[in-house]
Write a protein that holds these residues in place. Structure first.
Motif, PDB file in Angstrom:
ATOM      1  N   ALA A   1      -4.054  18.463 -60.462  1.00  0.00           N
ATOM      2  CA  ALA A   1      -4.308  17.184 -59.793  1.00  0.00           C
ATOM      3  C   ALA A   1      -5.414  17.369 -58.750  1.00  0.00           C
ATOM      4  O   ALA A   1      -6.082  18.394 -58.718  1.00  0.00           O
ATOM      5  CB  ALA A   1      -3.029  16.676 -59.132  1.00  0.00           C
ATOM      6  N   SER A   2      -5.581  16.356 -57.902  1.00  0.00           N
ATOM      7  CA  SER A   2      -6.620  16.372 -56.869  1.00  0.00           C
ATOM      8  C   SER A   2      -6.019  15.990 -55.525  1.00  0.00           C
ATOM      9  O   SER A   2      -5.276  15.015 -55.427  1.00  0.00           O
ATOM     10  CB  SER A   2      -7.724  15.367 -57.214  1.00  0.00           C
ATOM     11  OG  SER A   2      -8.285  15.671 -58.472  1.00  0.00           O
ATOM     12  N   ARG A   3      -6.361  16.745 -54.509  1.00  0.00           N
ATOM     13  CA  ARG A   3      -5.968  16.415 -53.129  1.00  0.00           C
ATOM     14  C   ARG A   3      -7.159  15.692 -52.493  1.00  0.00           C
ATOM     15  O   ARG A   3      -8.246  16.232 -52.412  1.00  0.00           O
ATOM     16  CB  ARG A   3      -5.645  17.670 -52.335  1.00  0.00           C
ATOM     17  CG  ARG A   3      -5.325  17.383 -50.860  1.00  0.00           C
ATOM     18  CD  ARG A   3      -4.929  18.638 -50.097  1.00  0.00           C
ATOM     19  NE  ARG A   3      -3.659  19.143 -50.608  1.00  0.00           N
ATOM     20  CZ  ARG A   3      -3.512  20.229 -51.390  1.00  0.00           C
ATOM     21  NH1 ARG A   3      -4.576  20.949 -51.723  1.00  0.00           N
ATOM     22  NH2 ARG A   3      -2.330  20.600 -51.809  1.00  0.00           N
ATOM     23  N   VAL A   4      -6.934  14.466 -52.065  1.00  0.00           N
ATOM     24  CA  VAL A   4      -7.957  13.706 -51.362  1.00  0.00           C
ATOM     25  C   VAL A   4      -7.666  13.861 -49.872  1.00  0.00           C
ATOM     26  O   VAL A   4      -6.543  13.629 -49.425  1.00  0.00           O
ATOM     27  CB  VAL A   4      -7.959  12.219 -51.777  1.00  0.00           C
ATOM     28  CG1 VAL A   4      -9.039  11.450 -51.024  1.00  0.00           C
ATOM     29  CG2 VAL A   4      -8.158  12.091 -53.289  1.00  0.00           C
ATOM     30  N   VAL A   5      -8.690  14.274 -49.128  1.00  0.00           N
ATOM     31  CA  VAL A   5      -8.536  14.568 -47.711  1.00  0.00           C
ATOM     32  C   VAL A   5      -9.428  13.629 -46.906  1.00  0.00           C
ATOM     33  O   VAL A   5     -10.602  13.452 -47.236  1.00  0.00           O
ATOM     34  CB  VAL A   5      -8.916  16.036 -47.404  1.00  0.00           C
ATOM     35  CG1 VAL A   5      -8.815  16.317 -45.912  1.00  0.00           C
ATOM     36  CG2 VAL A   5      -8.045  16.990 -48.207  1.00  0.00           C
ATOM     37  N   LEU A   6      -8.867  13.053 -45.859  1.00  0.00           N
ATOM     38  CA  LEU A   6      -9.630  12.276 -44.886  1.00  0.00           C
ATOM     39  C   LEU A   6      -9.575  13.044 -43.574  1.00  0.00           C
ATOM     40  O   LEU A   6      -8.505  13.193 -42.977  1.00  0.00           O
ATOM     41  CB  LEU A   6      -9.047  10.871 -44.711  1.00  0.00           C
ATOM     42  CG  LEU A   6      -9.620  10.040 -43.556  1.00  0.00           C
ATOM     43  CD1 LEU A   6     -11.131   9.866 -43.677  1.00  0.00           C
ATOM     44  CD2 LEU A   6      -8.907   8.692 -43.482  1.00  0.00           C
ATOM     45  N   SER A   7     -10.721  13.576 -43.153  1.00  0.00           N
ATOM     46  CA  SER A   7     -10.845  14.290 -41.883  1.00  0.00           C
ATOM     47  C   SER A   7     -11.526  13.359 -40.894  1.00  0.00           C
ATOM     48  O   SER A   7     -12.649  12.915 -41.139  1.00  0.00           O
ATOM     49  CB  SER A   7     -11.681  15.554 -42.063  1.00  0.00           C
ATOM     50  OG  SER A   7     -11.083  16.404 -43.018  1.00  0.00           O
TER      51      SER A   7
END
Length: 164
Positions: A106-112
């Protein structure tokens, strides 16, 4: 825009999209002029921004965009696409960068997030920090949902704040 990769994030939220990294990255980086958050365009704006502000129309490109929204159209956001780094930076009530990382199949979407309400002064920033993690979780949850819908992936779990 004050969201350089070298600048340390003050908040980080993340969530999983059950789709390959290449597909999620491609969808995340698809930004063009026109209405944002629909028809696969600027899905990073599909959540909180359009729900609270109404339609956002992007102008500019191919890598730097300005969006106008709100009743007067005077409110704006900036969006910068860095296809080489695989990142989309947004400056609105917060300044942050969206990226995608592998998470198994899967994919981890990150908002920094690097800043809140720029130009508002110290008091304005302190007020904006109240409940900011839950608000950023809602923002990213909307983006995860839009990405999943666009890619035909299962509905994702809500985003969660991550340790910095």
């Amino acid at each position: 825009m004050n969201t350089s990769a070298a600048e340390q994030a003050k908040w980080r939220v993340e969530g999983i999209v059950e789709a390959p990294v290449e597909h999620v990255s491609e969808a995340l980086l698809t930004v063009r002029e026109g209405e944002a958050g629909v028809d696969g365009n600027a899905l990073v704006l599909a959540g909180d921004h359009t729900r609270e502000s109404g339609a956002v129309t992007l102008e500019g490109g191919p890598d730097k965009f300005v969006g106008r929204f709100g009743d007067s159209g005077a409110d704006y956001l900036e969006l910068t696409v860095d296809r080489v780094a695989g990142a989309v930076a947004v400056q609105t009530w917060f300044g942050g960068t969206y990226t995608v990382e592998p998470a198994g199949g899967a994919s981890r979407v990150v908002l920094s997030v690097h800043n809140l309400v720029p130009g508002s002064g110290r008091l304005g920033r302190k007020v904006a920090e109240i409940g900011v993690e839950s608000r950023l979780e809602r923002v990213l949850t909307g983006v995860l949902g839009a990405l999943s819908d666009h890619l035909g992936a299962p509905t994702p779990a809500p985003a969660r704040a991550a340790a910095k």
